[in-house]
Design a protein around this motif. Structure first.
Motif, PDB file in Angstrom:
ATOM      1  N   GLY A 161       0.953   3.881  -3.051  1.00 49.97           N
ATOM      2  CA  GLY A 161       0.691   5.294  -2.806  1.00 49.97           C
ATOM      3  C   GLY A 161       1.759   6.191  -3.417  1.00 49.97           C
ATOM      4  O   GLY A 161       1.455   7.275  -3.911  1.00 49.97           O
ATOM      5  N   GLU A 180       0.821  -1.208   0.000  1.00 46.38           N
ATOM      6  CA  GLU A 180       0.000   0.000   0.000  1.00 46.38           C
ATOM      7  C   GLU A 180       0.860   1.265   0.000  1.00 46.38           C
ATOM      8  O   GLU A 180       0.555   2.245  -0.681  1.00 46.38           O
ATOM      9  CB  GLU A 180      -0.958  -0.013   1.188  1.00 46.38           C
ATOM     10  CG  GLU A 180      -2.066  -1.037   1.022  1.00 46.38           C
ATOM     11  CD  GLU A 180      -2.932  -1.209   2.264  1.00 46.38           C
ATOM     12  OE1 GLU A 180      -2.639  -0.596   3.320  1.00 46.38           O
ATOM     13  OE2 GLU A 180      -3.894  -1.986   2.174  1.00 46.38           O
ATOM     14  N   ARG A 181       1.962   1.226   0.751  1.00 47.30           N
ATOM     15  CA  ARG A 181       2.872   2.374   0.795  1.00 47.30           C
ATOM     16  C   ARG A 181       3.504   2.608  -0.571  1.00 47.30           C
ATOM     17  O   ARG A 181       3.544   3.746  -1.061  1.00 47.30           O
ATOM     18  CB  ARG A 181       3.957   2.147   1.859  1.00 47.30           C
ATOM     19  CG  ARG A 181       4.537   3.445   2.347  1.00 47.30           C
ATOM     20  CD  ARG A 181       5.489   3.319   3.516  1.00 47.30           C
ATOM     21  NE  ARG A 181       5.163   2.282   4.468  1.00 47.30           N
ATOM     22  CZ  ARG A 181       6.060   1.601   5.162  1.00 47.30           C
ATOM     23  NH1 ARG A 181       7.351   1.855   5.009  1.00 47.30           N
ATOM     24  NH2 ARG A 181       5.708   0.671   6.010  1.00 47.30           N
TER      25      ARG A 181
END
Length: 136
Positions: free
Chosen positions: A134, A130-131
């Motif tokens: 992003g 997810e990081r």
């Protein structure tokens, strides 16, 4: 971690095995400890565990004996920890079409069972993914 702890983690996290489900583990002479551990872990989790030890197949893609194919089709969850792959077999495809959740682990070794990607912490993998997503 011991064999059964690793097996329980695989069945819970990767296969979503639930109490009361039918669980089939298929293994051969190359994966005795892994197969027995998966069987025991399934039973400890409350599944109707069945273990089938098969003769080591000559090559990947060979169809298993009909009795194995039938058991695969009747199971909710199947793990095939064998030397040769059952991934591209009619038996696997038929079992999937009946709703079985199947993991094939061709060529798995005890070292892979304890130290390979199978031991990943999926919560951490999700957070990192997810990081990175992003950032992209």
């Amino acid at each position: 971690m011991d064999f059964i702890e690793v097996a329980k983690r695989i069945l819970e996290e990767n296969m979503a095995l639930k109490e009361g489900e039918t669980f089939l583990v298929i293994y051969d002479e190359t994966t005795l400890q892994i197969g027995e551990s998966l069987f025991e872990a399934g039973a400890l989790l409350g599944a109707k565990s069945v273990a089938m030890r098969i003769k080591k197949m000559a090559k990947s893609g060979m169809e298993p004996f009909p009795i194995v194919a039938e058991a695969m089709a009747d199971a909710d969850v199947v793990v095939a920890a064998t030397a040769a792959s059952l991934t591209h077999t009619k038996a696997k495809k038929d079992a999937c079409s009946k709703g079985a959740r199947i993991a094939t682990m061709p060529g798995i070794t005890e070292d892979m069972f304890f130290h390979g990607p199978i031991t990943a912490d999926y919560k951490i993998v999700r957070e990192l993914t997810e990081r990175v997503s992003g950032l992209l």
